[in-house]
Design a protein around this motif. Structure first.
Motif, mmCIF file in Angstrom:
data_model
loop_
_atom_site.group_PDB
_atom_site.id
_atom_site.type_symbol
_atom_site.label_atom_id
_atom_site.label_comp_id
_atom_site.label_asym_id
_atom_site.label_seq_id
_atom_site.Cartn_x
_atom_site.Cartn_y
_atom_site.Cartn_z
ATOM 1 N N MET A 4 45.373 21.730 48.997
ATOM 2 C CA MET A 4 46.302 22.361 48.056
ATOM 3 C C MET A 4 45.543 23.060 46.932
ATOM 4 S SD MET A 4 48.961 20.352 45.532
ATOM 5 C CE MET A 4 47.649 19.460 44.690
ATOM 6 N N LEU A 5 44.531 22.371 46.381
ATOM 7 C CA LEU A 5 43.778 22.942 45.269
ATOM 8 C C LEU A 5 42.953 24.142 45.713
ATOM 9 C CD1 LEU A 5 42.711 19.576 43.609
ATOM 10 C CD2 LEU A 5 44.361 21.220 42.727
ATOM 11 N N ASN A 6 42.412 24.088 46.913
ATOM 12 C CA ASN A 6 41.663 25.246 47.438
ATOM 13 C C ASN A 6 42.566 26.462 47.593
ATOM 14 O OD1 ASN A 6 39.292 23.772 47.608
ATOM 15 N ND2 ASN A 6 39.573 23.251 49.765
ATOM 16 N N LEU A 7 43.797 26.229 48.024
ATOM 17 C CA LEU A 7 44.744 27.327 48.249
ATOM 18 C C LEU A 7 45.109 28.028 46.944
ATOM 19 C CD1 LEU A 7 46.420 28.361 50.813
ATOM 20 C CD2 LEU A 7 48.335 27.118 49.801
ATOM 21 N N ALA A 8 45.079 27.283 45.833
ATOM 22 C CA ALA A 8 45.605 27.792 44.564
ATOM 23 C C ALA A 8 44.876 29.037 44.067
ATOM 24 C CB ALA A 8 45.548 26.700 43.505
ATOM 25 N N ALA A 9 43.560 29.137 44.309
ATOM 26 C CA ALA A 9 42.799 30.288 43.799
ATOM 27 C C ALA A 9 43.339 31.598 44.360
ATOM 28 C CB ALA A 9 41.316 30.132 44.147
ATOM 29 N N GLY A 10 43.605 31.625 45.660
ATOM 30 C CA GLY A 10 44.116 32.845 46.274
ATOM 31 C C GLY A 10 45.553 33.138 45.902
ATOM 32 N N VAL A 11 46.351 32.101 45.755
ATOM 33 C CA VAL A 11 47.751 32.287 45.378
ATOM 34 C C VAL A 11 47.831 32.845 43.957
ATOM 35 C CG1 VAL A 11 49.959 31.117 45.000
ATOM 36 C CG2 VAL A 11 48.537 30.494 46.965
ATOM 37 N N ALA A 12 46.952 32.370 43.086
ATOM 38 C CA ALA A 12 46.929 32.877 41.709
ATOM 39 C C ALA A 12 46.589 34.358 41.667
ATOM 40 C CB ALA A 12 45.924 32.075 40.875
ATOM 41 N N GLU A 13 45.718 34.812 42.550
ATOM 42 C CA GLU A 13 45.396 36.246 42.615
ATOM 43 C C GLU A 13 46.639 37.050 42.969
ATOM 44 O OE1 GLU A 13 44.137 39.983 42.760
ATOM 45 O OE2 GLU A 13 42.932 38.343 41.952
ATOM 46 N N ALA A 14 47.412 36.576 43.936
ATOM 47 C CA ALA A 14 48.634 37.281 44.326
ATOM 48 C C ALA A 14 49.617 37.347 43.168
ATOM 49 C CB ALA A 14 49.273 36.598 45.536
ATOM 50 N N GLN A 15 49.744 36.246 42.430
ATOM 51 C CA GLN A 15 50.652 36.240 41.282
ATOM 52 C C GLN A 15 50.178 37.225 40.217
ATOM 53 O OE1 GLN A 15 53.534 35.256 40.583
ATOM 54 N NE2 GLN A 15 53.580 35.481 38.358
ATOM 55 N N ALA A 16 48.899 37.195 39.904
ATOM 56 C CA ALA A 16 48.360 38.070 38.858
ATOM 57 C C ALA A 16 48.465 39.540 39.238
ATOM 58 C CB ALA A 16 46.909 37.706 38.570
ATOM 59 N N SER A 17 48.381 39.843 40.537
ATOM 60 C CA SER A 17 48.416 41.229 40.997
ATOM 61 C C SER A 17 49.774 41.653 41.540
ATOM 62 C CB SER A 17 47.339 41.434 42.083
ATOM 63 O OG SER A 17 46.050 41.276 41.531
ATOM 64 N N ALA A 34 42.381 51.524 50.108
ATOM 65 C CA ALA A 34 41.414 50.631 49.471
ATOM 66 C C ALA A 34 42.120 49.531 48.705
ATOM 67 C CB ALA A 34 40.502 51.417 48.527
ATOM 68 N N SER A 35 41.465 48.372 48.620
ATOM 69 C CA SER A 35 42.026 47.267 47.838
ATOM 70 C C SER A 35 40.904 46.427 47.255
ATOM 71 C CB SER A 35 42.959 46.399 48.707
ATOM 72 O OG SER A 35 42.328 45.987 49.899
ATOM 73 N N ILE A 36 41.226 45.756 46.158
ATOM 74 C CA ILE A 36 40.279 44.904 45.440
ATOM 75 C C ILE A 36 41.087 43.895 44.635
ATOM 76 C CG2 ILE A 36 40.197 46.468 43.440
ATOM 77 C CD1 ILE A 36 37.256 45.737 43.072
ATOM 78 N N ALA A 37 40.513 42.733 44.387
ATOM 79 C CA ALA A 37 41.193 41.716 43.578
ATOM 80 C C ALA A 37 40.813 41.902 42.123
ATOM 81 C CB ALA A 37 40.803 40.322 44.053
ATOM 82 N N LEU A 38 41.759 42.347 41.299
ATOM 83 C CA LEU A 38 41.510 42.517 39.870
ATOM 84 C C LEU A 38 42.360 41.576 39.025
ATOM 85 C CD1 LEU A 38 41.228 46.405 39.572
ATOM 86 C CD2 LEU A 38 39.382 44.718 39.674
ATOM 87 N N GLY A 39 43.190 40.770 39.682
ATOM 88 C CA GLY A 39 44.012 39.821 38.939
ATOM 89 C C GLY A 39 43.171 38.656 38.455
ATOM 90 N N MET A 40 42.731 37.823 39.378
ATOM 91 C CA MET A 40 41.806 36.741 39.073
ATOM 92 C C MET A 40 40.359 37.151 39.347
ATOM 93 S SD MET A 40 43.473 34.021 37.923
ATOM 94 C CE MET A 40 44.286 35.251 36.908
ATOM 95 N N GLY A 41 40.173 38.200 40.170
ATOM 96 C CA GLY A 41 38.836 38.726 40.415
ATOM 97 C C GLY A 41 37.904 37.751 41.099
ATOM 98 N N GLY A 42 38.422 36.910 41.986
ATOM 99 C CA GLY A 42 37.608 35.873 42.603
ATOM 100 C C GLY A 42 36.609 36.404 43.616
ATOM 101 N N MET A 43 35.367 35.912 43.539
ATOM 102 C CA MET A 43 34.379 36.253 44.558
ATOM 103 C C MET A 43 34.817 35.679 45.905
ATOM 104 S SD MET A 43 30.780 35.634 42.545
ATOM 105 C CE MET A 43 29.809 35.985 44.020
ATOM 106 N N GLY A 44 34.587 36.438 46.949
ATOM 107 C CA GLY A 44 34.980 36.023 48.290
ATOM 108 C C GLY A 44 36.352 36.519 48.697
#
Length: 599
Positions: free
Chosen positions: A78-91, A414-424
């Motif tokens: 659950m905790l591992n999943l949260a990083a990617g879900v937060a990016e979707a929310q922020a973006s 093109a796409s990029i993560a700029l919400g949380m900006g997580g590496m990977g």
């Protein structure tokens, strides 16, 4: 209908094609329900890490324009999943996370992975409420359908974003009743509640346009994700307005179009920034809230220019800006209202006279006696990319260099993560992007290309194995400088060259690592150390192996200063300080020489 079967029925009704996730004790009922349904329209995708699963769902949602769905078990999953879900929310990416939970009967009783918030346990519901727009935990079977409906409303409509539904194990087999009628009436992202442009808003927009001679349209990532539709294309063609893109999607507008002025923001083109500062007399920001990465060095410029902003959500507009008009709607809605006026009233803007796109000169510059440099690699990649490719940028110096130096071919996305900006993010999200493209361009070889650093690849590179399993044509181009380049650059510029926890003691071999993810006939792997080797490798992949996943490692032993506005300013300040110190030293020496001569 049991809850787990109802969830699968709902996913099928919503035309969700993929459930990205990693199974585990408290989510396995859901995966079993997918297996028993045996419906080819819905497929489980086994990620190698839960963050990868969430990034894949995010990438799929961005590329398909539909809902992305991911799942994980409780505890660490659950905790591992949260990083990617937060990016979707922020973006503002429409995503639904399905999170397994321990049985309700074990809460506060020392149960394994208890996250009920009782006693000293982690509170899963509060955690998910913090990283999504809406989260609900099913505590009774009759709450399932209402909670799912609320999750979908928040994910698909209004601003859009992420929702989470927490599913306790002991309710997975509980009866939740038949599917409600609303389930088959759910529209896709943004399809309902579309605001209408009022007559006053339309007239105010028209007045701003009529008063301008050289306006600039900032085409943001959100507008591009919704598709630069016919209404917007018609407006651009009819008016001759200059267009700039942003780091969120550098390819939102064709780079070789005569009205394209370049990219703006922290990795933007100096010519575009100068044009805005010296010639533009109106800015229309469509599909962007002009965040810090988009504003970059343009804050002062946009404060003094007339500014119209149109976006589905405008809740996070920087306080330093004072827009003349804010329109909270999809950009397409506005331009659909404006185009009929263009047919009855002539409106044509001045073309930029003698405009030529310029870039920051690479430092150090490529030379015949130097190893391959990042800017040189990006320019070589640019010359060999096919049309209709989707580029995914991961975090770091290579993303800034790619955004700045790359000339995107026709039809590029093109796409990029700029919400949380997580590496990977880019490494894993490309799986979802390519699955979306597989359905959009059925039968056509249209690859996805990832540009990432070695640090990002080490975080989620195992997802290459997922691409091998699925037979997806994704090419990962890995810029290997044996470091977290952007972190090391900051430490050199801002911390007196004291580099700590940013450079690897042993250079990782991305080529060797990747060869373990699949046999040669199912995975293409190569390494390049020069521009010529890179060109030959790209020709080999795109001509012969573009139906396969591939990994191309670039050996980059010399670090360039990335074309990133804060770094360029810091470097110039350091150089100016050094020059002053040198000048002061020379004055002191000169004074001593003069004094000795007088004596």
């Amino acid at each position: 209908m049991k809850l787990c079967d109802a969830m699968v029925h709902a996913l099928l009704a919503l035309e969700v094609r993929y459930l990205f996730g990693v199974s585990g004790a408290n989510i396995e009922h859901l995966h079993d329900a997918v297996h028993r349904a045996n419906d080819p329209r819905l497929r489980s995708v086994l990620a190698k890490h839960e963050s990868g699963a969430a990034f894949m769902a995010d990438g799929y949602a961005r590329a398909s324009g539909t809902l992305g769905v991911c799942c994980a078990t409780s505890g660490g999953g659950m905790l591992n999943l949260a990083a990617g879900v937060a990016e979707a929310q922020a973006s503002a990416v429409p995503l639904l996370a399905l999170v397994g939970q321990p049985p309700l009967l074990t809460e506060g009783q020392g149960g394994f992975q208890d996250s009920s918030g009782k006693g000293h346990n982690v509170d899963a519901l509060q955690l998910w409420r913090a990283v999504t727009g809406y989260a609900a935990k099913i505590s009774r079977p009759e709450l399932f359908w209402p909670a799912l409906e609320e999750c979908l409303q928040h994910a698909l409509h209004g601003r859009q974003g992420a929702s989470a539904l927490l599913l306790p194990r002991d309710l997975m087999d509980a009866e939740v009743g038949p599917p409600p009628s609303w389930l088959h009436q759910v529209d896709g992202p943004g399809a309902t509640r579309a605001p209408v442009v009022s007559e006053r808003q339309c007239q105010r927009t028209w007045d701003l346009l009529r008063a301008a001679r050289r306006p600039v349209l900032v085409l943001g990532e959100a507008a591009a994700r919704q598709g630069v539709g016919e209404a917007l294309q018609s407006f651009i063609a009819a008016t001759g307005i200059g267009v700039v893109t942003t780091l969120g999607n550098i390819a939102a507008f064709p780079h070789r179009h005569p009205q394209y002025l370049g990219c703006i923001g922290v990795a933007g083109h100096p010519s575009a920034h100068r044009y805005l500062a010296e010639q533009a007399d109106l800015v229309i920001a469509a599909g962007t809230q002009l965040d810090a990465m988009t504003l970059g060095p343009l804050g002062h410029t946009l404060r003094r220019l007339p500014l119209l902003m149109v976006n589905r959500s405008l809740t996070d507009v920087p306080r330093e800006l004072e827009p003349d008009l804010l329109l909270e709607m999809a950009p397409a809605v506005l331009f659909e209202a404006l185009n009929p006026l263009l047919r009855s009233r002539a409106l044509r803007f001045e073309a930029p006279a003698g405009y030529r796109l310029s870039r920051h000169p690479p430092s150090p510059a490529p030379a015949a006696d130097r190893p391959l440099l990042t800017s040189e690699a990006v320019q070589t990649i640019s010359r060999h990319l096919p049309q209709d490719v989707h580029l995914v940028f991961d975090a770091g110096n290579c993303a800034a260099a790619a955004a700045h130096y790359l000339d995107a071919p026709l039809g590029t996305h093109a796409s990029i993560a700029l919400g949380m900006g997580g590496m990977g993010y880019g490494v894993a999200s490309a799986i979802g992007v390519q699955l979306a493209r597989r359905h959009r361009y059925a039968g056509a070889r249209r690859p996805t290309v990832v540009l990432c650093g070695d640090g990002a690849f080490l975080m989620n590179g195992a997802e290459v194995h997922t691409a091998v399993e699925l037979g997806l044509p994704v090419l990962w181009i890995v810029f290997n400088n044996a470091s977290h380049g952007m972190c090391a650059t900051r430490q050199r510029l801002y911390f007196g060259n004291r580099v700590e926890a940013s450079v690897f003691g042993i250079e990782p071999s991305i080529e060797s690592m990747s060869r373990g993810f699949g046999p040669r006939q199912r995975l293409w792997v190569e390494r390049a150390e020069t521009s010529g080797q890179l060109a030959r490798a790209l020709c080999c992949y795109f001509d012969e192996s573009a139906h396969l996943p591939g990994v191309l490692e670039l050996h980059l032993p010399v670090e360039q200063l990335p074309p990133f506005a804060p770094f360029i300013a810091a470097q110039e300040a350091l150089q100016a300080t050094a020059a002053l110190k040198l000048g002061g030293h020379e004055l002191q020496v000169g004074a001593r020489v003069a004094a000795s001569t007088i004596r």
